[in-house]
Design a protein around this motif. Structure first.
Motif: not given
Length: 447
Positions: A97-98, A100-103, A133, A137
């Motif tokens: 998740a991190h 994806r959130e921060h590309r 996940q 991603t």
């Protein structure tokens, strides 16, 4: 046997010094001795924590690799064999998740024996969480790179490992779905090694530990490079020849043993080139070169035939790379050069027709621009499968034909000596292909 580094030592071995920042671990309350009440489980966890200094079997965070930031997952094999339990799944899910959130690209340093028995089916279902996940991603267009340490077995191999876009392995690492204690007694041990998995088309490269930091930095550099929105230019011709006068001249020039082949074209075109290997279905084809590279600082994917009859594994590898490039938004270059698809019994058993169809579909479905250069023989559908409709170019020492002239003559029940005349009738010369609208133009040697 490879050296088994701790999770943090593995991170330090491939990342820029002092750049790792650990992600906070999600908190989970659990019943005494875990969800199954497995006697002694809590004591086992405490002993593992005392031995390793970790509270779980994975360490997650962000770090720089060659100056480029990535989300990093590293397994601690010393913590209950790097096994996956519910808390492992929590950390893995948070790391994805991190990313994806921060590309950020995701790099997994894997060393695991599989799912944690003390948590039973709840441990096994963590593989579904990880798979979800991975899919999310992938859909976000972010690359996933796996480094297979010793050992990489069970669900860790079947999710984070084999599910990655780029799979690198350390020499001698155990790699396989079956761990060492559950394999058949008479199983070939070579099949469960990094080298065996590479030979079978499941690993892209076996990289010595000393070279792994540079390999990861190069991959992140290429995958983070700017992408061209327009089709890339075709390579310049490498042979100093004139367009053929007759169709048979075209055949002879394309079959000349001294003619430049794919390796020379790729070397001249890219300033950095990183190969991908294998069809992920049990085979490789040395006659198909695939991967990603940098061309004038921009990322380009490539799939190149080497002048041999292309095997089903070659088509599947090309289709895999084209789809990966499409997902990452990277334009594609294909080099066509084959007398045709392999047509022996082994090729048919391996699904030649399905593999060729898959390549046609990958090219047809690509949203990113695809550029094709015909650099030698273009033999029937086995060559056309890699050709970009509307953006195919040809060199002067090439030809494209619905079928080889000799075979066309045989089918038409003509004597063998009529093959040259048949070649003329087929209009297979480079200039014929342009006139027919099959090719956009003939590229020439620079200078």
């Amino acid at each position: 046997m490879t050296t088994r580094l701790s999770a943090r030592a593995a991170i330090a071995s491939v990342t820029d010094p002092g750049s790792f920042a650990e992600l906070p671990a999600p908190q989970r309350e659990s019943a005494p001795d875990g969800p199954l009440g497995w006697s002694g489980y809590d004591d086992s966890r405490e002993r593992a924590a005392a031995r390793t200094g970790e509270r779980e079997s994975v360490v997650t965070g962000t770090a720089l690799l060659g100056g480029r930031r990535a989300t990093v997952i590293s397994f601690e094999f010393g913590f209950l064999g790097g096994s996956l339990g519910e808390r492992t799944g929590d950390r893995l899910e948070a790391a994805y998740a991190h990313a994806r959130e921060h590309r950020l690209p995701l790099v997994s340093l894997i060393a695991t024996g599989g799912s944690r028995m003390q948590e039973g089916m709840l441990a096994l279902t963590q593989l579904q969480r990880v798979a979800r996940q991975c899919v999310l991603t992938r859909a976000a267009g972010l690359p996933q790179i796996a480094v297979l340490r010793d050992p990489t077995t069970g669900g860790g191999w079947a999710t984070l490992g084999a599910g990655a876009d780029v799979i690198l392995a350390l020499p001698g690492a155990q790699v396989g779905f079956a761990g060492s204690r559950v394999r058949p007694a008479d199983a070939d041990p070579a099949a469960y090694t990094a080298e065996g998995q590479y030979a079978a088309g499941h690993v892209d490269a076996v990289v010595p530990a000393a070279d792994m930091p540079a390999a990861l930095a190069d991959w992140l550099r290429v995958l983070a490079a700017p992408r061209a929105a327009e089709p890339v230019e075709p390579p310049a011709a490498l042979a100093d020849v004139t367009p053929p006068l007759t169709g048979w001249d075209a055949v002879r020039q394309a079959r000349h043993p001294g003619r430049p082949h794919a390796q020379a074209y790729l070397d001249a075109y890219f300033e950095l080139r990183l190969p991908l290997s294998g069809d992920r279905a049990g085979a490789t084809d040395p006659g198909m070169l695939c991967g990603f590279g940098l061309r004038e600082g921009r990322a380009v994917a490539y799939a190149a035939q080497c002048g041999t009859a292309t095997r089903p594994a070659g088509y599947r590898t090309a289709a895999r790379v084209i789809r990966l490039a499409d997902r990452l938004g990277i334009p594609v270059l294909t080099l066509v050069d084959t007398p045709g698809a392999a047509n022996d019994a082994a090729a048919e058993h391996a699904g030649a027709g399905a593999a060729i169809a898959d390549t046609f579909a990958a090219v047809a479905a690509a949203v990113v621009p695809v550029t094709t250069l015909l650099i030698g023989e273009g033999g029937s559908g086995g060559a056309l499968a890699l050709a970009a409709p509307g953006n195919t170019w040809v060199t002067p020492d090439s030809y494209f034909s619905v079928i080889a002239p000799e075979l066309a003559a045989a089918i038409l029940k003509r004597p063998a000596q009529d093959a040259p005349a048949t070649a003329d009738q087929l209009r297979i010369r480079p200039q014929d292909l342009v006139a027919l609208g099959v090719a956009r133009g003939v590229v020439h040697r620079k200078g």
